[in-house]
Design an enzyme around this catalytic site. Structure first.
Site, PDB file in Angstrom:
ATOM      1  N   TRP A  29       0.823  -1.208   0.000  1.00  0.00           N
ATOM      2  CA  TRP A  29       0.000   0.000   0.000  1.00  0.00           C
ATOM      3  C   TRP A  29       0.858   1.258   0.000  1.00  0.00           C
ATOM      4  O   TRP A  29       0.520   2.235  -0.664  1.00  0.00           O
ATOM      5  CB  TRP A  29      -1.002  -0.028   1.161  1.00  0.00           C
ATOM      6  CG  TRP A  29      -1.915  -1.197   1.025  1.00  0.00           C
ATOM      7  CD1 TRP A  29      -1.933  -2.334   1.768  1.00  0.00           C
ATOM      8  CD2 TRP A  29      -2.922  -1.389   0.005  1.00  0.00           C
ATOM      9  NE1 TRP A  29      -2.868  -3.216   1.292  1.00  0.00           N
ATOM     10  CE2 TRP A  29      -3.484  -2.663   0.224  1.00  0.00           C
ATOM     11  CE3 TRP A  29      -3.378  -0.623  -1.068  1.00  0.00           C
ATOM     12  CZ2 TRP A  29      -4.513  -3.177  -0.592  1.00  0.00           C
ATOM     13  CZ3 TRP A  29      -4.398  -1.134  -1.875  1.00  0.00           C
ATOM     14  CH2 TRP A  29      -4.944  -2.390  -1.632  1.00  0.00           C
ATOM     15  N   ASP A  37      -1.477   6.464   6.784  1.00  0.00           N
ATOM     16  CA  ASP A  37      -2.557   5.610   6.290  1.00  0.00           C
ATOM     17  C   ASP A  37      -2.824   4.586   7.385  1.00  0.00           C
ATOM     18  O   ASP A  37      -2.014   3.688   7.620  1.00  0.00           O
ATOM     19  CB  ASP A  37      -2.103   4.927   4.987  1.00  0.00           C
ATOM     20  CG  ASP A  37      -3.077   3.837   4.527  1.00  0.00           C
ATOM     21  OD1 ASP A  37      -4.105   3.609   5.194  1.00  0.00           O
ATOM     22  OD2 ASP A  37      -2.780   3.207   3.489  1.00  0.00           O
ATOM     23  N   LYS A  89     -12.136  -2.280   7.599  1.00  0.00           N
ATOM     24  CA  LYS A  89     -11.421  -3.267   8.411  1.00  0.00           C
ATOM     25  C   LYS A  89     -11.794  -3.130   9.887  1.00  0.00           C
ATOM     26  O   LYS A  89     -12.419  -4.016  10.459  1.00  0.00           O
ATOM     27  CB  LYS A  89      -9.922  -3.150   8.208  1.00  0.00           C
ATOM     28  CG  LYS A  89      -9.549  -3.460   6.767  1.00  0.00           C
ATOM     29  CD  LYS A  89      -8.263  -2.817   6.361  1.00  0.00           C
ATOM     30  CE  LYS A  89      -8.119  -2.693   4.874  1.00  0.00           C
ATOM     31  NZ  LYS A  89      -8.225  -3.926   4.116  1.00  0.00           N
TER      32      LYS A  89
HETATM   33  N1  PMP Z   1      -4.061   1.098   2.680  1.00  0.00           N
HETATM   34  C1  PMP Z   1      -4.077  -0.040   3.386  1.00  0.00           C
HETATM   35  C2  PMP Z   1      -3.110  -0.193   4.517  1.00  0.00           C
HETATM   36  C3  PMP Z   1      -4.969  -1.052   3.054  1.00  0.00           C
HETATM   37  O1  PMP Z   1      -4.974  -2.181   3.757  1.00  0.00           O
HETATM   38  C4  PMP Z   1      -5.875  -0.858   1.983  1.00  0.00           C
HETATM   39  C5  PMP Z   1      -6.914  -1.876   1.606  1.00  0.00           C
HETATM   40  N2  PMP Z   1      -6.678  -3.165   1.899  1.00  0.00           N
HETATM   41  C6  PMP Z   1      -5.808   0.319   1.266  1.00  0.00           C
HETATM   42  C7  PMP Z   1      -4.914   1.297   1.655  1.00  0.00           C
HETATM   43  C8  PMP Z   1      -6.722   0.587   0.098  1.00  0.00           C
HETATM   44  O2  PMP Z   1      -7.956   0.892   0.607  1.00  0.00           O
HETATM   45  P1  PMP Z   1      -9.250   1.106  -0.278  1.00  0.00           P
HETATM   46  O3  PMP Z   1      -9.624  -0.223  -0.842  1.00  0.00           O
HETATM   47  O4  PMP Z   1     -10.225   1.628   0.712  1.00  0.00           O
HETATM   48  O5  PMP Z   1      -8.915   2.088  -1.336  1.00  0.00           O
END
Ligand code: PMP
Length: 363
Positions: free
Chosen positions: A104, A174, A198
């Site tokens: 991410w 994040d 989550k």
């Molecule tokens: N950052 C992290 C740490 C994640 O775990 C995720 C999704 N698994 C995301 C960003 C992306 O999130 P989204 O699907 O809400 O765009």
């Protein structure tokens, strides 16, 4: 189990507290005596307005934040924030520092490079993302626009418990996969964002928390939906929000409060992590952890079994035994147990009992 439910170890969308699911089910058809379900109500109704503001207030109080923070409940996911953050705060020719600790953060870096200079202050790829950097491993830029960090690496299974010291440079995090998982000093951050799916509620809501001094520096000449000022000025109601998602988040936050806030959640989460990692360590020939011990996430536990065939068998037999979501992310393979706040201690006791039996039959 009640309602014939199974233990849910999905990485996101993920388990919600059963108490919350029961609570939101009750007023389903006639919400707050308004004569309709919440999903049927206007986002300008007094019923929604009340719960929206209460949710924002609860968010702030649980994080210990004062009036100098703005809480936004938006859409587009954490993924849109990967772009909105540099669009708003990283002018062309300027530099932002990014700490790369997984999939991410890598995506966040890719987006930021579209707008300005990115200094990768730590490159986790070099240690296969098994490691969380200490302060002296960071190569920070003195006058960076901000430093970006991913607090919990959902796919690789590592987590920050001590955040970087960045002086006067704004720290952006994040927190998609560990918001309210353990105590933090939220006032250290200029911006906290993440997807709700989550630890907070259903998919479709993105939380964005901005400290006012940082927010004041954001660009205001972008399309309305991509401008933070639009959403701050309109209290996240510039366009139609995910009303139902925000309602459920409000109920999850009440539940977090009942558990003793982030500190209470941390106690339970550490007990869960101690039990599962403890069992893995005692049986490391069969259940091999994939990251450094100091870097282990208390949310996403990643491991490898002796071979891929046994891993597939583990996932299949796990499902039959009442556990879903044990398969590692497709990019890394192996096994992953996502045990967010709503996954109770009992679920970990049960999965460890299953792991014991599985090992006896397959070692
Ligand atoms: N950052 C992290 C740490 C994640 O775990 C995720 C999704 N698994 C995301 C960003 C992306 O999130 P989204 O699907 O809400 O765009």
């Amino acid at each position: 189990m009640k309602y014939d439910r199974i233990w849910n170890f999905n990485a996101g969308p993920a388990a919600l507290p059963l108490e919350v699911l029961e609570r939101v089910h009750e007023p389903w058809f006639n919400f707050m005596k308004g004569g309709m379900a919440l999903m049927e109500m206007s986002h300008r109704s007094k019923e929604f307005d009340g719960l929206h503001n209460a949710t924002i207030a609860r968010f702030k109080s649980l994080l210990g934040l004062g009036d100098n923070y703005h809480v936004l409940l938006l859409q587009g996911g954490a993924s849109l924030q990967f772009a909105m953050l540099p669009m708003g705060f990283l002018p062309a020719g300027k530099t932002a520092d990014y700490i790369n600790t997984g999939t991410w953060s890598t995506k966040a870096i890719k987006e930021a490079k579209l707008f300005g200079n990115v200094n990768v202050a730590f490159e986790g790829k070099d240690s296969e993302f098994k490691h969380i950097p200490t302060q002296n491993e960071l190569k920070l830029t003195k006058d960076a626009e901000y430093v970006h960090v991913t607090s919990n690496n959902t796919i690789k299974g590592t987590e920050f418990f001590k955040f970087p010291e960045v002086g006067d440079v704004p720290l952006v995090v994040d927190m998609s996969s560990d918001i309210f998982a353990h105590e933090i000093d939220a006032t250290k951050f200029a911006m906290i964002y993440g997807g709700a799916q989550k630890n907070l509620g259903p998919a479709g809501v993105t939380f964005v928390i901005l400290r006012d001094d940082f927010y004041q520096k954001a660009r205001t000449d972008l399309p309305a939906m991509l401008t933070y000022k639009t959403h701050v000025d309109k209290n996240s109601l510039y366009n139609t929000p995910n009303t139902f998602g925000i309602y459920v988040i409000g109920e999850v936050l009440k539940w977090v409060e009942e558990q003793g806030g982030a500190a209470g959640m941390e106690k339970i989460n550490r007990a869960k992590a101690d039990l599962l990692y403890g069992f893995m360590d005692d049986n490391a020939d069969f259940y091999r952890g994939t990251v450094e011990k100091e870097a282990r996430s208390i949310m996403n536990v990643c491991m490898r079994l002796p071979n891929e065939e046994i891993e597939a068998k583990f996932v299949a037999e796990g499902l039959k035994a009442g556990f879903i979501g044990l398969k590692g992310h497709r990019s890394v393979g192996g096994i992953r147990v996502s045990m967010y706040n709503a996954v109770p201690f009992q679920a970990i006791e049960d999965v460890v009992a299953f792991m014991k039996k599985f090992m006896a039959n397959n070692a």
